[in-house]
Design an enzyme around this catalytic site. Structure first.
Site, PDB file in Angstrom:
ATOM      1  CE1 TYR A  49      -4.105  -1.438  -0.213  1.00 26.95           C
ATOM      2  CE2 TYR A  49      -3.621  -2.866   1.943  1.00 26.95           C
ATOM      3  CZ  TYR A  49      -4.321  -2.295   0.585  1.00 26.95           C
ATOM      4  OH  TYR A  49      -5.522  -3.200   0.495  1.00 26.95           O
ATOM      5  CG  PHE A  57      -6.647   5.706   4.836  1.00 28.50           C
ATOM      6  CD1 PHE A  57      -6.008   4.541   4.164  1.00 28.50           C
ATOM      7  CD2 PHE A  57      -7.078   6.830   4.188  1.00 28.50           C
ATOM      8  CE1 PHE A  57      -6.045   4.700   3.088  1.00 28.50           C
ATOM      9  CE2 PHE A  57      -7.005   6.887   2.904  1.00 28.50           C
ATOM     10  CZ  PHE A  57      -6.401   5.574   2.085  1.00 28.50           C
ATOM     11  NE  ARG A  85     -11.332  -1.107  -8.034  1.00 31.95           N
ATOM     12  CZ  ARG A  85     -10.799  -0.515  -6.937  1.00 31.95           C
ATOM     13  NH1 ARG A  85      -9.702  -1.088  -6.349  1.00 31.95           N
ATOM     14  NH2 ARG A  85     -11.254   0.485  -6.413  1.00 31.95           N
ATOM     15  CB  THR A  91     -13.359   2.490  -1.090  1.00 30.31           C
ATOM     16  OG1 THR A  91     -12.643   2.469  -2.426  1.00 30.31           O
ATOM     17  CG2 THR A  91     -12.041   2.398  -0.107  1.00 30.31           C
ATOM     18  NE  ARG A 102     -13.908  -3.040  -1.160  1.00 27.17           N
ATOM     19  CZ  ARG A 102     -13.255  -2.320  -1.715  1.00 27.17           C
ATOM     20  NH1 ARG A 102     -13.320  -1.432  -2.651  1.00 27.17           N
ATOM     21  NH2 ARG A 102     -12.005  -2.652  -1.527  1.00 27.17           N
ATOM     22  CG  ASN A 112     -12.840  -2.175   2.163  1.00 28.58           C
ATOM     23  OD1 ASN A 112     -11.794  -2.946   2.288  1.00 28.58           O
ATOM     24  ND2 ASN A 112     -12.453  -1.038   1.573  1.00 28.58           N
ATOM     25  CD  GLU A 126      -2.260  -4.353  -6.603  1.00 24.85           C
ATOM     26  OE1 GLU A 126      -2.591  -2.977  -6.315  1.00 24.85           O
ATOM     27  OE2 GLU A 126      -3.435  -5.178  -6.766  1.00 24.85           O
TER      28      GLU A 126
HETATM   29  P1  IDP Z   1      -9.667   0.456  -2.976  1.00 23.83           P
HETATM   30  O1  IDP Z   1      -9.360  -0.580  -2.011  1.00 23.83           O
HETATM   31  O2  IDP Z   1     -11.128   0.484  -3.056  1.00 23.83           O
HETATM   32  O3  IDP Z   1      -8.769   0.524  -4.055  1.00 23.83           O
HETATM   33  P2  IDP Z   1      -8.245   2.690  -1.852  1.00 23.83           P
HETATM   34  O4  IDP Z   1      -8.409   4.274  -1.959  1.00 23.83           O
HETATM   35  O5  IDP Z   1      -6.996   2.116  -2.735  1.00 23.83           O
HETATM   36  O6  IDP Z   1      -9.487   1.609  -2.201  1.00 23.83           O
HETATM   37  O7  IDP Z   1      -7.762   2.419  -0.523  1.00 23.83           O
HETATM   38  C1  IDP Z   1      -6.953   1.240   0.012  1.00 23.83           C
HETATM   39  C2  IDP Z   1      -7.723   0.593   1.296  1.00 23.83           C
HETATM   40  O8  IDP Z   1      -7.620   1.771   2.433  1.00 23.83           O
HETATM   41  C3  IDP Z   1      -9.330   0.623   1.295  1.00 23.83           C
HETATM   42  O9  IDP Z   1      -9.867  -0.665   0.638  1.00 23.83           O
HETATM   43  C4  IDP Z   1      -9.514   0.506   2.538  1.00 23.83           C
HETATM   44  O10 IDP Z   1      -9.298  -0.538   3.315  1.00 23.83           O
HETATM   45  C5  IDP Z   1      -8.518   1.732   3.258  1.00 23.83           C
HETATM   46  N1  IDP Z   1      -9.051   2.917   3.266  1.00 23.83           N
HETATM   47  C6  IDP Z   1      -9.271   3.853   2.085  1.00 23.83           C
HETATM   48  N2  IDP Z   1      -9.904   5.077   2.408  1.00 23.83           N
HETATM   49  C7  IDP Z   1      -9.956   4.854   3.685  1.00 23.83           C
HETATM   50  C8  IDP Z   1     -10.586   5.950   4.526  1.00 23.83           C
HETATM   51  O11 IDP Z   1     -11.019   7.157   4.239  1.00 23.83           O
HETATM   52  N3  IDP Z   1     -10.473   5.584   5.971  1.00 23.83           N
HETATM   53  C9  IDP Z   1     -10.098   4.493   6.358  1.00 23.83           C
HETATM   54  N4  IDP Z   1      -9.620   3.368   5.611  1.00 23.83           N
HETATM   55  C10 IDP Z   1      -9.497   3.863   3.899  1.00 23.83           C
HETATM   56 MG    MG Z   2      -7.046   0.835  -4.228  1.00 24.60          MG
END
Ligand code: IDP
Ligand code: MG
Length: 141
Positions: A49, A57, A85, A91, A102, A112, A126
């Site tokens: 990540y 976060f 996706r 998300t 989700r 999630n 990845e």
């Molecule tokens: P994605 O998993 O849908 O691609 P990303 O923006 O890449 O979303 O974020 C990676 C992961 O980080 C998310 O799946 C979630 O677990 C966590 N995450 C993302 N945004 C937030 C937030 O605003 N608060 C808390 N956790 C978050």
């Molecule tokens: Mg992502």
């Protein structure tokens, strides 16, 4: 054919939802090319990540991703990246479309249930992060 990386996150396994998620993957027409259960180290989660390193976060995300085992899988389908996706949903589960993993299963924006690569280029990166060439050959005929 295209490939993408899926992860059943620690909440998915802790809540015994991995079977349901894999059923949805199979029903969605994906071929499971490779799959394994692993426990991420903080360093591995941090590298995976890395793009979120500066986000507020990020520490919480690393806590979450290392709290228990995950299942990582390589999925294959014509439009695997977008299609996975779409099956995952947004998300934030509150904003995810009806019928998505989700929306149906996730407890919050952070916990999630699943991960999916967001582009073919990131999918390649990845997949290579978790699977060796010989592991990817196992499913070939
Ligand atoms: P994605 O998993 O849908 O691609 P990303 O923006 O890449 O979303 O974020 C990676 C992961 O980080 C998310 O799946 C979630 O677990 C966590 N995450 C993302 N945004 C937030 C937030 O605003 N608060 C808390 N956790 C978050
Ligand atoms: Mg992502």
């Amino acid at each position: 054919m295209q490939r993408t990386l899926a992860i059943c996150k620690p909440d998915c396994l802790a809540r015994s939802l991995a079977g349901q998620v894999l059923s949805r993957i199979e029903a969605g027409g994906f071929r499971i090319v490779a799959m394994k259960m692993i426990r991420l180290t903080r360093s591995q989660a941090g590298h995976f990540y890395d793009v979120h390193r500066e986000k507020p976060f990020y520490p919480e995300l690393l806590d979450f991703m290392t709290e228990g085992p995950v299942v990582v899988a390589v999925l294959e389908k014509g439009d695997a990246v977008e299609s996975w996706r779409a099956l995952m949903g947004a998300t934030n589960p509150a904003q995810a479309a009806e019928g998505t993993i989700r929306r149906d299963l996730a407890e919050s924006m952070s916990r999630n249930v699943v991960h999916g690569s967001d582009s073919p280029e990131n999918a390649r990166r990845e997949i290579a992060f978790f699977f060796s060439e010989s592991e990817l050959l196992a499913a070939e005929k």
